[in-house]
Design a protein around this motif. Structure first.
Motif, PDB file in Angstrom:
ATOM      1  N   SER A 137      -2.343 -19.747  20.590  1.00  0.00           N
ATOM      2  CA  SER A 137      -1.114 -19.196  19.642  1.00  0.00           C
ATOM      3  C   SER A 137      -2.384 -18.118  18.747  1.00  0.00           C
ATOM      4  CB  SER A 137      -0.045 -19.735  19.214  1.00  0.00           C
ATOM      5  OG  SER A 137      -0.612 -19.911  18.900  1.00  0.00           O
ATOM      6  N   SER A 138      -1.828 -17.284  18.185  1.00  0.00           N
ATOM      7  CA  SER A 138      -2.174 -16.341  17.072  1.00  0.00           C
ATOM      8  C   SER A 138      -1.591 -17.322  15.716  1.00  0.00           C
ATOM      9  CB  SER A 138      -1.558 -14.986  17.292  1.00  0.00           C
ATOM     10  OG  SER A 138      -2.216 -14.316  18.178  1.00  0.00           O
ATOM     11  N   ASP A 139      -0.834 -18.115  15.722  1.00  0.00           N
ATOM     12  CA  ASP A 139       0.274 -18.932  14.473  1.00  0.00           C
ATOM     13  C   ASP A 139      -0.909 -19.941  14.686  1.00  0.00           C
ATOM     14  OD1 ASP A 139       1.631 -17.335  14.108  1.00  0.00           O
ATOM     15  OD2 ASP A 139       3.272 -19.213  15.450  1.00  0.00           O
ATOM     16  N   GLN A 140      -2.017 -20.576  15.810  1.00  0.00           N
ATOM     17  CA  GLN A 140      -2.623 -21.241  15.501  1.00  0.00           C
ATOM     18  C   GLN A 140      -4.143 -20.904  15.428  1.00  0.00           C
ATOM     19  OE1 GLN A 140      -2.702 -22.751  19.522  1.00  0.00           O
ATOM     20  NE2 GLN A 140      -1.606 -24.873  19.212  1.00  0.00           N
ATOM     21  N   GLY A 141      -4.443 -18.995  15.442  1.00  0.00           N
ATOM     22  CA  GLY A 141      -5.437 -18.887  14.912  1.00  0.00           C
ATOM     23  C   GLY A 141      -5.959 -18.853  13.517  1.00  0.00           C
ATOM     24  N   ARG A 142      -4.329 -18.102  12.873  1.00  0.00           N
ATOM     25  CA  ARG A 142      -4.202 -18.307  11.406  1.00  0.00           C
ATOM     26  C   ARG A 142      -4.504 -19.180  10.558  1.00  0.00           C
ATOM     27  NH1 ARG A 142      -0.573 -13.622  13.433  1.00  0.00           N
ATOM     28  NH2 ARG A 142       1.362 -15.501  13.738  1.00  0.00           N
ATOM     29  N   LYS A 143      -4.272 -20.249  11.231  1.00  0.00           N
ATOM     30  CA  LYS A 143      -4.363 -21.176  10.823  1.00  0.00           C
ATOM     31  C   LYS A 143      -6.133 -22.149  10.550  1.00  0.00           C
ATOM     32  CE  LYS A 143      -0.742 -23.751  11.584  1.00  0.00           C
ATOM     33  NZ  LYS A 143       0.068 -25.824  13.160  1.00  0.00           N
ATOM     34  N   LEU A 144      -7.182 -21.685  11.378  1.00  0.00           N
ATOM     35  CA  LEU A 144      -8.573 -21.528  11.747  1.00  0.00           C
ATOM     36  C   LEU A 144      -8.622 -20.555  10.557  1.00  0.00           C
ATOM     37  CD1 LEU A 144     -10.531 -22.377  12.666  1.00  0.00           C
ATOM     38  CD2 LEU A 144     -10.744 -21.584  14.380  1.00  0.00           C
ATOM     39  N   PHE A 145      -8.237 -18.641  10.944  1.00  0.00           N
ATOM     40  CA  PHE A 145      -8.303 -17.979   9.697  1.00  0.00           C
ATOM     41  C   PHE A 145      -8.837 -18.141   8.258  1.00  0.00           C
ATOM     42  CE2 PHE A 145      -7.248 -14.302   7.142  1.00  0.00           C
ATOM     43  CZ  PHE A 145      -8.441 -13.528   7.309  1.00  0.00           C
ATOM     44  N   LYS A 146      -7.923 -18.884   7.921  1.00  0.00           N
ATOM     45  CA  LYS A 146      -7.332 -18.589   6.585  1.00  0.00           C
ATOM     46  C   LYS A 146      -8.481 -19.962   6.298  1.00  0.00           C
ATOM     47  CE  LYS A 146      -2.512 -18.019   6.144  1.00  0.00           C
ATOM     48  NZ  LYS A 146      -0.759 -18.944   6.458  1.00  0.00           N
ATOM     49  N   LYS A 147      -8.325 -21.312   7.097  1.00  0.00           N
ATOM     50  CA  LYS A 147      -9.994 -22.573   6.184  1.00  0.00           C
ATOM     51  C   LYS A 147     -11.055 -21.556   6.639  1.00  0.00           C
ATOM     52  CE  LYS A 147     -11.886 -26.040   6.098  1.00  0.00           C
ATOM     53  NZ  LYS A 147     -11.511 -26.946   5.082  1.00  0.00           N
ATOM     54  N   ALA A 204      -6.377 -14.872  23.082  1.00  0.00           N
ATOM     55  CA  ALA A 204      -5.334 -14.127  21.708  1.00  0.00           C
ATOM     56  C   ALA A 204      -5.780 -14.869  20.679  1.00  0.00           C
ATOM     57  CB  ALA A 204      -3.878 -14.844  22.073  1.00  0.00           C
ATOM     58  N   PHE A 205      -5.618 -16.919  20.355  1.00  0.00           N
ATOM     59  CA  PHE A 205      -6.066 -17.452  19.303  1.00  0.00           C
ATOM     60  C   PHE A 205      -7.942 -16.826  18.752  1.00  0.00           C
ATOM     61  CE2 PHE A 205      -9.167 -20.740  18.066  1.00  0.00           C
ATOM     62  CZ  PHE A 205      -8.605 -21.709  17.338  1.00  0.00           C
ATOM     63  N   LEU A 206      -8.423 -16.817  19.478  1.00  0.00           N
ATOM     64  CA  LEU A 206     -10.110 -16.273  19.381  1.00  0.00           C
ATOM     65  C   LEU A 206      -9.915 -15.238  18.780  1.00  0.00           C
ATOM     66  CD1 LEU A 206     -11.685 -16.623  22.333  1.00  0.00           C
ATOM     67  CD2 LEU A 206     -12.070 -18.211  20.073  1.00  0.00           C
ATOM     68  N   ASN A 207      -8.404 -13.994  19.158  1.00  0.00           N
ATOM     69  CA  ASN A 207      -9.186 -12.635  17.889  1.00  0.00           C
ATOM     70  C   ASN A 207      -8.529 -12.935  16.471  1.00  0.00           C
ATOM     71  OD1 ASN A 207     -10.185 -11.088  19.970  1.00  0.00           O
ATOM     72  ND2 ASN A 207      -8.416 -11.071  21.139  1.00  0.00           N
ATOM     73  N   THR A 208      -7.512 -13.848  16.698  1.00  0.00           N
ATOM     74  CA  THR A 208      -7.001 -14.029  15.696  1.00  0.00           C
ATOM     75  C   THR A 208      -8.213 -14.624  14.617  1.00  0.00           C
ATOM     76  OG1 THR A 208      -5.048 -13.662  16.240  1.00  0.00           O
ATOM     77  CG2 THR A 208      -4.410 -14.876  14.104  1.00  0.00           C
ATOM     78  N   SER A 209      -8.066 -15.729  14.682  1.00  0.00           N
ATOM     79  CA  SER A 209      -8.756 -16.789  13.790  1.00  0.00           C
ATOM     80  C   SER A 209     -10.535 -16.381  14.072  1.00  0.00           C
ATOM     81  CB  SER A 209      -9.341 -18.482  14.689  1.00  0.00           C
ATOM     82  OG  SER A 209      -9.968 -17.665  15.784  1.00  0.00           O
ATOM     83  N   ILE A 210     -11.205 -15.689  14.823  1.00  0.00           N
ATOM     84  CA  ILE A 210     -12.711 -15.341  14.784  1.00  0.00           C
ATOM     85  C   ILE A 210     -12.939 -13.672  13.775  1.00  0.00           C
ATOM     86  CG2 ILE A 210     -14.727 -15.127  15.302  1.00  0.00           C
ATOM     87  CD1 ILE A 210     -14.035 -18.173  14.730  1.00  0.00           C
ATOM     88  N   GLY A 211     -11.732 -13.343  14.886  1.00  0.00           N
ATOM     89  CA  GLY A 211     -11.876 -11.311  15.039  1.00  0.00           C
ATOM     90  C   GLY A 211     -11.246 -10.758  13.151  1.00  0.00           C
ATOM     91  N   ASN A 212      -9.926 -11.346  13.071  1.00  0.00           N
ATOM     92  CA  ASN A 212      -9.473 -11.308  11.732  1.00  0.00           C
ATOM     93  C   ASN A 212     -10.684 -11.037  10.491  1.00  0.00           C
ATOM     94  OD1 ASN A 212      -7.256 -10.104  12.641  1.00  0.00           O
ATOM     95  ND2 ASN A 212      -6.080 -12.166  12.181  1.00  0.00           N
ATOM     96  N   LEU A 213     -11.385 -12.175  10.761  1.00  0.00           N
ATOM     97  CA  LEU A 213     -12.161 -12.135   9.708  1.00  0.00           C
ATOM     98  C   LEU A 213     -13.911 -11.625   9.573  1.00  0.00           C
ATOM     99  CD1 LEU A 213     -13.940 -15.967  10.435  1.00  0.00           C
ATOM    100  CD2 LEU A 213     -12.436 -15.054   8.413  1.00  0.00           C
TER     101      LEU A 213
END
Length: 119
Positions: free
Chosen positions: A19-29, A53-62
């Motif tokens: 999920s994108s919510d999970q991705g945001r946790k990794l993004f913040k870290k 979706a997870f990868l785009n949110t966690s890594i892509g947003n960086l």
């Protein structure tokens, strides 16, 4: 040199990264580590299901917060030991993100930062 090993499953407290919510946790870290100049090795080895979706949110947003040179310097995605399908998914998402970033940087060079362009 500060270096941290980050297990995705520990950050999101799950073996499924979907999920994108999970991705945001990794993004913040990862974002906090970059801001604190901490080199981060990201391990996906305990992840059983991984979505774009997870990868785009966690890594892509960086890519929206730092330039690619900084991101490459401070974040290393470790795919050793992953099933080929998951490693390939990570590589595909990264390739797509880099292509999109390259297009955006080219548009800025041509049209300037204040212009909104759509190709």
């Amino acid at each position: 040199m500060n270096r941290e090993k980050v297990n995705v499953s520990d950050v999101i407290q799950s073996k499924t990264a979907v999920s994108s919510d999970q991705g945001r946790k990794l993004f913040k870290k990862l974002s906090a580590n970059i801001n604190n100049k901490v080199f981060t090795d990201v391990y996906f080895n305990n992840i059983e299901i991984l979505t774009t979706a997870f990868l785009n949110t966690s890594i892509g947003n960086l890519y929206g917060t730092v330039d690619s040179k900084t991101l490459n310097e401070y974040v290393a995605l470790k795919t050793d030991g992953l099933p080929k399908s998951r490693a390939d998914k990570i590589k595909l998402v990264m390739k797509n993100l880099k292509n999109r970033l390259s297009t955006h940087e080219t548009n800025i060079e041509i049209f300037g930062e204040d212009e909104e362009t759509t190709l």
